[in-house]
Design a protein around this motif. Structure first.
Motif, PDB file in Angstrom:
ATOM      1  N   ILE A  89       0.805  -1.215  -0.082  1.00 17.34           N
ATOM      2  CA  ILE A  89       0.016   0.023  -0.124  1.00 17.34           C
ATOM      3  C   ILE A  89       0.827   1.183   0.056  1.00 17.34           C
ATOM      4  CG2 ILE A  89      -1.634   1.372   1.428  1.00 17.34           C
ATOM      5  CD1 ILE A  89      -2.836  -1.052   2.091  1.00 17.34           C
ATOM      6  N   GLU A  90       1.858   1.106   0.745  1.00 19.83           N
ATOM      7  CA  GLU A  90       2.878   2.311   0.810  1.00 19.83           C
ATOM      8  C   GLU A  90       3.501   2.472  -0.510  1.00 19.83           C
ATOM      9  OE1 GLU A  90       5.545   1.703   4.071  1.00 19.83           O
ATOM     10  OE2 GLU A  90       3.987   1.614   5.850  1.00 19.83           O
ATOM     11  N   GLU A  91       3.949   1.585  -0.963  1.00 19.44           N
ATOM     12  CA  GLU A  91       4.458   1.726  -2.578  1.00 19.44           C
ATOM     13  C   GLU A  91       3.448   2.402  -3.487  1.00 19.44           C
ATOM     14  OE1 GLU A  91       7.216  -1.282  -4.114  1.00 19.44           O
ATOM     15  OE2 GLU A  91       7.240  -2.424  -2.173  1.00 19.44           O
ATOM     16  N   SER A  92       2.424   1.741  -3.408  1.00 21.13           N
ATOM     17  CA  SER A  92       1.335   2.198  -4.489  1.00 21.13           C
ATOM     18  C   SER A  92       0.993   3.837  -4.043  1.00 21.13           C
ATOM     19  CB  SER A  92      -0.117   1.584  -4.159  1.00 21.13           C
ATOM     20  OG  SER A  92      -0.144   0.444  -4.939  1.00 21.13           O
ATOM     21  N   GLY A 125      -0.900   0.967 -13.879  1.00 16.12           N
ATOM     22  CA  GLY A 125      -1.010   2.420 -13.904  1.00 16.12           C
ATOM     23  C   GLY A 125      -1.476   2.819 -13.044  1.00 16.12           C
ATOM     24  N   ALA A 126      -1.799   4.228 -12.983  1.00 16.95           N
ATOM     25  CA  ALA A 126      -2.309   4.934 -11.595  1.00 16.95           C
ATOM     26  C   ALA A 126      -3.747   4.355 -11.555  1.00 16.95           C
ATOM     27  CB  ALA A 126      -2.085   6.466 -11.891  1.00 16.95           C
ATOM     28  N   TRP A 127      -4.458   4.395 -12.445  1.00 15.48           N
ATOM     29  CA  TRP A 127      -5.933   3.895 -12.322  1.00 15.48           C
ATOM     30  C   TRP A 127      -6.040   2.637 -11.745  1.00 15.48           C
ATOM     31  CZ3 TRP A 127      -9.173  -0.021 -14.243  1.00 15.48           C
ATOM     32  CH2 TRP A 127     -10.471   0.328 -14.395  1.00 15.48           C
ATOM     33  N   TRP A 128      -5.051   1.697 -11.746  1.00 21.45           N
ATOM     34  CA  TRP A 128      -5.070   0.270 -11.174  1.00 21.45           C
ATOM     35  C   TRP A 128      -4.894   0.444  -9.788  1.00 21.45           C
ATOM     36  CZ3 TRP A 128      -7.643  -2.268 -15.101  1.00 21.45           C
ATOM     37  CH2 TRP A 128      -7.385  -1.656 -16.211  1.00 21.45           C
ATOM     38  N   HIS A 129      -3.914   1.196  -9.256  1.00 22.29           N
ATOM     39  CA  HIS A 129      -3.445   1.357  -7.999  1.00 22.29           C
ATOM     40  C   HIS A 129      -4.616   1.853  -7.221  1.00 22.29           C
ATOM     41  CE1 HIS A 129       1.080   0.946  -8.019  1.00 22.29           C
ATOM     42  NE2 HIS A 129       0.791   1.062  -9.454  1.00 22.29           N
ATOM     43  N   VAL A 176      -9.973   3.345   0.205  1.00 25.52           N
ATOM     44  CA  VAL A 176      -9.850   4.142  -0.698  1.00 25.52           C
ATOM     45  C   VAL A 176      -9.381   5.621   0.142  1.00 25.52           C
ATOM     46  CG1 VAL A 176     -12.439   5.005  -0.554  1.00 25.52           C
ATOM     47  CG2 VAL A 176     -11.233   5.421  -2.857  1.00 25.52           C
ATOM     48  N   LYS A 177      -9.739   5.795   1.330  1.00 25.19           N
ATOM     49  CA  LYS A 177      -9.347   6.978   1.991  1.00 25.19           C
ATOM     50  C   LYS A 177      -7.868   7.139   2.253  1.00 25.19           C
ATOM     51  CE  LYS A 177     -13.568   8.585   2.997  1.00 25.19           C
ATOM     52  NZ  LYS A 177     -14.028   9.936   2.521  1.00 25.19           N
ATOM     53  N   LEU A 178      -7.030   6.081   2.209  1.00 20.56           N
ATOM     54  CA  LEU A 178      -5.624   6.048   2.006  1.00 20.56           C
ATOM     55  C   LEU A 178      -4.949   6.935   0.673  1.00 20.56           C
ATOM     56  CD1 LEU A 178      -4.860   2.239   3.508  1.00 20.56           C
ATOM     57  CD2 LEU A 178      -4.895   4.614   4.538  1.00 20.56           C
ATOM     58  N   ILE A 179      -5.810   7.043  -0.066  1.00 23.29           N
ATOM     59  CA  ILE A 179      -5.130   7.919  -1.198  1.00 23.29           C
ATOM     60  C   ILE A 179      -5.146   9.125  -0.738  1.00 23.29           C
ATOM     61  CG2 ILE A 179      -5.817   8.513  -3.672  1.00 23.29           C
ATOM     62  CD1 ILE A 179      -7.573   5.987  -3.860  1.00 23.29           C
ATOM     63  N   PRO A 180      -3.981   9.730  -1.119  1.00 24.98           N
ATOM     64  CA  PRO A 180      -3.778  11.339  -0.750  1.00 24.98           C
ATOM     65  C   PRO A 180      -4.877  12.051  -1.562  1.00 24.98           C
ATOM     66  CG  PRO A 180      -1.642  10.005  -1.258  1.00 24.98           C
ATOM     67  CD  PRO A 180      -2.603   9.211  -1.531  1.00 24.98           C
ATOM     68  N   ALA A 199     -16.557   7.013  -3.156  1.00 26.65           N
ATOM     69  CA  ALA A 199     -16.271   6.234  -2.138  1.00 26.65           C
ATOM     70  C   ALA A 199     -15.228   7.368  -1.241  1.00 26.65           C
ATOM     71  CB  ALA A 199     -15.369   5.009  -2.243  1.00 26.65           C
ATOM     72  N   TYR A 200     -14.588   8.231  -1.926  1.00 29.59           N
ATOM     73  CA  TYR A 200     -13.403   9.033  -1.238  1.00 29.59           C
ATOM     74  C   TYR A 200     -14.353  10.251  -0.683  1.00 29.59           C
ATOM     75  CZ  TYR A 200      -9.194  11.629  -0.476  1.00 29.59           C
ATOM     76  OH  TYR A 200      -8.133  12.003   0.158  1.00 29.59           O
ATOM     77  N   GLY A 201     -15.576  10.406  -1.025  1.00 30.94           N
ATOM     78  CA  GLY A 201     -16.385  11.601  -0.625  1.00 30.94           C
ATOM     79  C   GLY A 201     -16.613  12.693  -1.464  1.00 30.94           C
TER      80      GLY A 201
END
Length: 308
Positions: free
Chosen positions: A11-14, A38-42, A52-56, A108-110
């Motif tokens: 997760i940290e690498e993604s 690619g970014a979409w897949w991560h 999903v909330k872990l995505i910056p 889902a991120y809001g």
């Protein structure tokens, strides 16, 4: 290294990849669609994990900017749908699956996607075919008028799982027709001869991205019945669980297929999070949760018999 630690590191690498990639600035070409790294897949993998909330927030903002400025907002079916100026020709030409997954990630991120990017929901609702499904192949809208199960599920899920109000008449009809499509195909079967269309669909897959498996269809029908107050297709769901029994262990449901299988139709490059989540024959807590919710929807009178 134990599984949980491997997933945490992946997760940290993604996240590091998403923050550093230049793919957000690339509106066209292979770099914008790199499969499967690619970014979409991560982002999609994190969404399917429920993380999903872990995505910056900065990454979400860049994804929205890409959708706002670098996507051609018309599904190209005929020559009249093509962009006419050079600037528009450089934009990404998306399909139903890709937009639906982007939509689900952002919702889902809001994000208020229906205010900021209202054209995405409109796109999904617009492209339902008479049989109740959708198809990412433009020719289907001109010739066969037949849907693809793979193309159908992400748009249905986007509307079903991510509408936090009463459905409009159009949305209700969209979901009901989609459910009809799945029921008429018995989740995995041909309407014409009754045989299974793709044996791989009987194998639980995680993460799926836009790929289909029988549990994905079952999960939709179970939630559709609840949200729309429609009759639950009990016999069909029981049949589906029976088909999955060879993958059910005491501690959950095993992964039967990897979407990135190099010998499969979508084989390609991977990334650490995808590999950490998708151990073939390993019990997946995510798939197990989906199966549990389907069985719960069937009710206690079925639960004991189904898992015996």
């Amino acid at each position: 290294m134990e599984t949980n630690q491997r997933i945490r590191l992946a997760i940290e690498e993604s996240i590091q990849f998403l923050e550093s990639t230049s793919q957000w600035e690339t509106a066209h070409g292979e770099n914008s669609r790199r499969k499967w790294d690619g970014a979409w897949w991560h982002m999609a993998a994190l969404y399917e994990m429920g993380e999903v909330k872990l995505i910056p927030e900065s990454v979400i903002a860049r994804a929205k900017h890409l959708l706002e400025t670098k996507v051609w907002r018309t599904f190209v079916i005929t020559a009249d749908d093509q962009p006419t100026n050079e600037s528009d020709r450089l934009k990404m030409d998306c399909c139903h699956c890709e937009l639906a997954v982007f939509y689900m990630i952002l919702k889902a991120y809001g994000c208020d996607v229906d205010t900021e990017l209202p054209w995405i929901r409109e796109w999904l609702l617009k492209h339902q075919l008479p049989d109740g499904g959708l198809n990412c192949e433009p020719e289907a809208y001109i010739h066969s008028r037949k849907s693809s199960i793979i193309s159908t599920l992400p748009p249905l899920e986007a509307i079903l799982w991510h509408t936090d109000r009463e459905f409009t008449e159009q949305e209700a009809a969209f979901l009901d027709e989609g459910a009809r499509y799945l029921i008429e195909h018995r989740l995995v079967c041909s309407k014409q001869h009754g045989g299974v269309l793709d044996m791989d669909w009987l194998k639980p897959c995680f993460p799926r991205f836009f790929e289909y498996d029988i549990l994905r269809g079952m999960s939709f029908l179970a939630e559709w019945s609840r949200r729309r107050n429609k009759t639950l297709p009990v016999d069909l769901l029981v049949e589906g669980v029976e088909r999955l029994k060879i993958y059910i262990e005491a501690d959950g449901l095993r992964i039967g297929r990897q979407v990135h299988d190099p010998h499969g139709p979508w084989g390609g490059q991977t990334f650490p999070l995808l590999e950490a989540l998708a151990g073939l024959d390993e019990v997946s807590p995510y798939l197990t949760g989906q199966l549990d919710r389907v069985i719960e929807r069937l009710g206690p009178e079925y639960a004991y018999a189904l898992v015996e």
